[in-house]
Write a protein that holds these residues in place. Structure first.
Motif, PDB file in Angstrom:
ATOM      1  N   CYS A  47       4.369   5.706   2.214  1.00  0.00           N
ATOM      2  CA  CYS A  47       3.273   4.784   2.510  1.00  0.00           C
ATOM      3  C   CYS A  47       2.659   5.058   3.879  1.00  0.00           C
ATOM      4  O   CYS A  47       3.345   5.034   4.891  1.00  0.00           O
ATOM      5  CB  CYS A  47       3.767   3.345   2.461  1.00  0.00           C
ATOM      6  SG  CYS A  47       2.458   2.194   2.883  1.00  0.00           S
ATOM      7  N   CYS A  66      -0.717  -3.228   3.171  1.00  0.00           N
ATOM      8  CA  CYS A  66      -1.072  -2.353   2.039  1.00  0.00           C
ATOM      9  C   CYS A  66      -2.585  -2.190   1.923  1.00  0.00           C
ATOM     10  O   CYS A  66      -3.332  -3.152   1.996  1.00  0.00           O
ATOM     11  CB  CYS A  66      -0.504  -2.935   0.750  1.00  0.00           C
ATOM     12  SG  CYS A  66      -0.995  -2.003  -0.710  1.00  0.00           S
ATOM     13  N   ILE A  67      -3.040  -0.957   1.746  1.00  0.00           N
ATOM     14  CA  ILE A  67      -4.475  -0.707   1.561  1.00  0.00           C
ATOM     15  C   ILE A  67      -4.746  -0.240   0.125  1.00  0.00           C
ATOM     16  O   ILE A  67      -5.730   0.426  -0.154  1.00  0.00           O
ATOM     17  CB  ILE A  67      -4.994   0.325   2.577  1.00  0.00           C
ATOM     18  CG1 ILE A  67      -4.175   1.618   2.512  1.00  0.00           C
ATOM     19  CG2 ILE A  67      -4.963  -0.244   3.985  1.00  0.00           C
ATOM     20  CD1 ILE A  67      -4.805   2.771   3.288  1.00  0.00           C
ATOM     21  N   CYS A  69      -3.804   2.271  -1.634  1.00  0.00           N
ATOM     22  CA  CYS A  69      -4.248   3.663  -1.685  1.00  0.00           C
ATOM     23  C   CYS A  69      -3.626   4.409  -2.853  1.00  0.00           C
ATOM     24  O   CYS A  69      -3.988   5.543  -3.121  1.00  0.00           O
ATOM     25  CB  CYS A  69      -3.912   4.367  -0.384  1.00  0.00           C
ATOM     26  SG  CYS A  69      -2.149   4.652  -0.165  1.00  0.00           S
ATOM     27  N   ARG A  70      -2.675   3.787  -3.534  1.00  0.00           N
ATOM     28  CA  ARG A  70      -2.023   4.369  -4.714  1.00  0.00           C
ATOM     29  C   ARG A  70      -1.171   5.583  -4.420  1.00  0.00           C
ATOM     30  O   ARG A  70      -0.807   6.329  -5.315  1.00  0.00           O
ATOM     31  CB  ARG A  70      -3.049   4.765  -5.787  1.00  0.00           C
ATOM     32  CG  ARG A  70      -3.725   3.571  -6.378  1.00  0.00           C
ATOM     33  CD  ARG A  70      -4.871   3.959  -7.261  1.00  0.00           C
ATOM     34  NE  ARG A  70      -5.695   2.787  -7.493  1.00  0.00           N
ATOM     35  CZ  ARG A  70      -5.621   2.053  -8.603  1.00  0.00           C
ATOM     36  NH1 ARG A  70      -4.802   2.383  -9.559  1.00  0.00           N
ATOM     37  NH2 ARG A  70      -6.369   0.994  -8.720  1.00  0.00           N
ATOM     38  N   CYS A  72       1.804   5.465  -3.557  1.00  0.00           N
ATOM     39  CA  CYS A  72       3.130   5.153  -4.095  1.00  0.00           C
ATOM     40  C   CYS A  72       3.071   4.991  -5.610  1.00  0.00           C
ATOM     41  O   CYS A  72       4.045   4.618  -6.242  1.00  0.00           O
ATOM     42  CB  CYS A  72       3.666   3.877  -3.458  1.00  0.00           C
ATOM     43  SG  CYS A  72       2.582   2.463  -3.717  1.00  0.00           S
TER      44      CYS A  72
END
Ligand code: SF4
Ligand code: SF4
Lengths: 243, 522
Positions: A47, A66-67, A69-70, A72
């Motif tokens: 992350c 968390c942004i 961003c995918r 993870c």
């Protein structure tokens, strides 16, 4: 007059919300990672904003950071975080976030851009479009601090905007509330380590409602306003934009 | 004379100027004292993009690359090393360099001899002592001033009885971005205007130092959220050049596909702003609903309404089936058709035209001296467009025109946006037929940058040219990254468009420029 008629001739665009399934609305929200059992989760180091934290066998997500961003949650990973749909993202951050009863039908917000990239602001602006039609809930934008009940802050609070933000808060009459919008405003987001950033909003003024996301979609913002006004939240819902 | 012959002529006259071929540009090293003359010779035919700083082997020095480009020509970097000495200003011959020099002075402590107004620009003097120079190498400790805040106000130029400055901002209306304006007036008319930007300075270029390319991209696309994909594309292309990665033909076409959808959405958003500023709330709402529809299409197909994280180095984050691409193109047809119908109706609305025609005029000369980019430049007769001048991705394979208007007023900017939407739509329609079969996917993060060198990446964002100059180190990290954005270039000219117009025209002129503060402040 011409435009009034043209406007009336248009089909209804407002989003209708059905109380049925828990599935999401394509294009209305990006969704976000959901806490996942450690044995199925990727390493926390994947992350970029340090939003993943392992606790008692679970990989937890700090949504303030968390942004979505995918990183993870990509097919190339053996272990992926689960992805949750929906938009009920607003969180309560103070003991009494709810405004007194009189505000249930009318609320004025003043928006402060404290270093926004433009997307959080635009999602706020979209609320006024006929699709979300903020006005039907009695919520309006105001440029004057004297009329404002809630200060909506976006952006990581840059050093040069800090005093302007404090000033805007001071100028509001009570009872007043603060809603911090976007991961920038909640944690600094991708800009957390910049020397020109004074820190998340809560380091400058106290926050009542947090709406995470990068950017939070308009429906998540409405969710935040509902918490402030004390109107019932709609639970997991599905909606469609009527043609 | 062509740009190429001008360059040849200069090089043949100065044997001591050496030109070296870099990975995707030409480096010409010169003595600082030659700079003004050289720039004077280049400037008529070459477009000045901005100054890209590079690290010098000598720690006390910084290398400045004055970047120029021309239609189909190479990118030039005129290299000047400052060795802690003054560099002569070029902003007297090339006014477009004015803000670039002020920025370099404030961030790198490079002194430009002859520049009339240095200091207190990016770093507001109320918060940082003059000479802080955070971008200089080894400036780890950046001290902030502790003593409180003073309202800086804006400078005053006009000296006439009854004249006053009307300050607006930094927080002023609705969901407007933070920036300060100072409008000087003696009554109804704006005699002089100033802007005070960088309230939102997030130090993006500093933040990018030492990052991996993948993380740099996450920061780069958050410079300006409404044109995120274009910024990501410019940056990704710089990294791809550094790593020598080949992009598959399908990925190139899909990049163009999404870039044009972003352009349509961004133009629609600016148009909605123009309508709102003129008080036409019904068409503004109708247009805004179309913007929402585009956001939803983007969100449903890419997972992000603003197309963040769509571009990855080497390709895109994911692929789409041909049926998906076709269905987006179809839905787009309906949206664009509705938008055009509304916009066409407006051209018959006299009360609307009265607010825009002859308002906020920027002459082709002014647009030229400021080196403007994007629809704002094209509305003032300058047909500058990187998609044609320096075709990247698949822009050399698609057919489209670049519309241009002559008048440079608010109405010209309105028409420009509307005509560009039609052209972007034309591009989007061509792509489904051109796509090679889906399937093999795109290379992941498996690329490697192993050399320390500088490359340029560029893209035509909805608002104009974005130039990303990246210096990498041997570990493949970012050593320096410069983002020259359309906001940085076009805001410079905005105050000129306000002069001699009435106060009530201010919000309208502002809306027709469609400028992003985030893009300027970075
Ligand atoms: S989506 Fe991105 S920011 Fe959010 S937890 Fe996953 S990796 Fe971190
Ligand atoms: S949270 Fe994301 S979308 Fe919102 S201002 Fe920050 S970078 Fe932009």
């Amino acid at each position: 007059m011409l435009w009034l008629r043209k406007g009336l001739n248009q089909p209804v665009k407002t989003l209708t919300v059905k109380k049925s399934s828990a599935s999401t609305l394509p294009g209305l929200s990006s969704g976000r990672p959901a806490p996942t059992a450690s044995k199925n989760a990727p390493l926390a180091t994947i992350c970029p904003t340090h939003a993943l934290r392992e606790q008692e066998g679970m990989m937890d997500v700090d949504y303030a950071r968390c942004i979505h961003c995918r990183r993870c949650h990509q097919p190339s990973l053996k272990n992926q975080m689960a992805w949750e749909e929906g938009y009920h993202w607003a969180e309560i951050r103070s003991p009494s976030p709810r405004l007194p009863g009189a505000f249930r039908h009318s609320l004025h917000m003043r928006v402060v851009d404290a270093g926004d990239c433009g997307a959080c602001l635009n999602e706020l602006h979209q609320l006024a479009s006929p699709v979300y039609s903020l006005h039907r809930l009695g919520i309006a934008f105001t440029p004057t601090p004297r009329d404002a009940d809630v200060l909506v802050v976006t952006g990581p609070v840059t050093v040069s905007m800090k005093e302007a933000l404090e000033e805007a808060y001071r100028a509001m009459p009570g009872p007043k509330r603060v809603m911090a919008v976007g991961s920038c405003a909640l944690s600094g987001g991708m800009f957390a380590s910049s020397f020109a950033v004074a820190g998340p909003v809560e380091r400058v003024i106290s926050v009542d409602i947090a709406v995470p996301g990068c950017p939070p979609p308009p429906l998540a913002l409405l969710d935040g306003f509902r918490l402030l006004m004390g109107t019932a939240s709609e639970g997991p819902v599905e909606g469609t934009v009527k043609p | 004379m062509t740009p190429a012959s001008v360059l040849e002529h200069i090089l043949s006259q100065h044997a001591e100027m050496s030109a070296t071929a870099e990975v995707n540009w030409i480096r010409i090293a010169v003595q600082p004292s030659w700079l003004p003359e050289l720039v004077g010779q280049l400037a008529p035919l070459w477009t000045f993009a901005g100054i890209v700083p590079e690290n010098d082997p000598q720690p006390q020095s910084v290398r400045l690359l004055y970047v120029f480009y021309a239609p189909k020509g190479p990118w030039l970097g005129i290299e000047v090393r400052n060795h802690g000495q003054n560099v002569p200003t070029i902003s007297d011959t090339l006014y477009a360099a004015d803000w670039q020099e002020r920025e370099m002075e404030d961030l790198f402590d490079v002194q430009f001899e002859g520049h009339p107004q240095l200091g207190d620009f990016v770093l507001h003097d109320s918060h940082w002592p003059e000479g802080t120079a955070p971008m200089k190498r080894h400036s780890w400790e950046i001290r902030q001033k502790v003593n409180g805040f003073q309202d800086l106000g804006t400078p005053r130029i006009v000296e006439a009885p009854g004249s006053f400055v009307m300050p607006i901002g930094p927080i002023y209306s609705g969901t407007a971005e933070s920036i300060q304006f100072g409008l000087e007036t003696v009554g109804e008319e704006i005699v002089f205007a100033h802007i005070r930007p960088f309230y939102k300075y997030r130090a993006v270029e500093k933040l990018l130092e030492g990052r991996t390319p993948a993380v740099a991209l996450l920061i780069g696309e958050r410079i300006d959220g409404l044109t995120a994909l274009a910024h990501a594309l410019a940056m990704a292309q710089a990294f791809e050049t550094l790593a020598g990665v080949q992009i598959s033909p399908r990925a190139k076409l899909l990049r163009v596909f999404w870039a044009e959808i972003e352009r349509i959405r961004s133009h629609i958003q600016v148009l909605a702003g123009i309508l709102e500023s003129t008080g036409l709330s019904v068409p503004a709402n109708l247009i805004q609903a179309l913007e929402e529809e585009l956001l939803q299409i983007s969100g449903a197909l890419t997972g992000h309404r603003y197309l963040f994280e769509v571009i990855r180095i080497g390709g895109l984050r994911r692929d789409w089936s041909d049926a998906d691409i076709q269905s987006i193109a179809k839905r787009l047809a309906l949206i664009v058709e509705q938008a055009q119908r509304i916009l066409d109706a407006l051209t018959f609305d006299n009360s609307f035209l009265d607010r825009l025609e002859g308002v906020g005029t920027l002459s082709p000369e002014k647009a030229g001296t400021h080196g403007l980019v994007g629809p704002v430049a094209r509305a003032s007769g300058i047909s500058r467009d990187l998609r044609i001048w320096q075709p990247y991705a698949a822009y050399d394979q698609v057919r489209f025109d670049v519309p241009v208007q002559a008048e440079g007023d608010g109405y010209a900017r309105f028409r420009q946006l509307s005509q560009e939407i039609a052209q972007s739509y034309r591009i989007v329609q061509q792509i489904p037929r051109m796509l090679m079969p889906a399937g093999e996917g795109f290379p992941g993060d498996g690329f490697r940058i192993t050399e320390a060198r500088t490359a340029f990446g560029y893209a035509e964002s909805p608002a104009g040219a974005v130039l990303c100059g990246v210096s990498s180190n041997r570990q493949g990290m970012v050593e320096r990254c410069r983002m020259i954005t359309p906001g940085l270039v076009n805001w410079h000219a905005f105050p000129h468009a306000l002069r001699h117009f009435a106060f009530q025209d201010f919000p309208i002129i502002l809306a027709t420029f469609g400028l992003s503060v985030a893009d300027l402040d970075r």
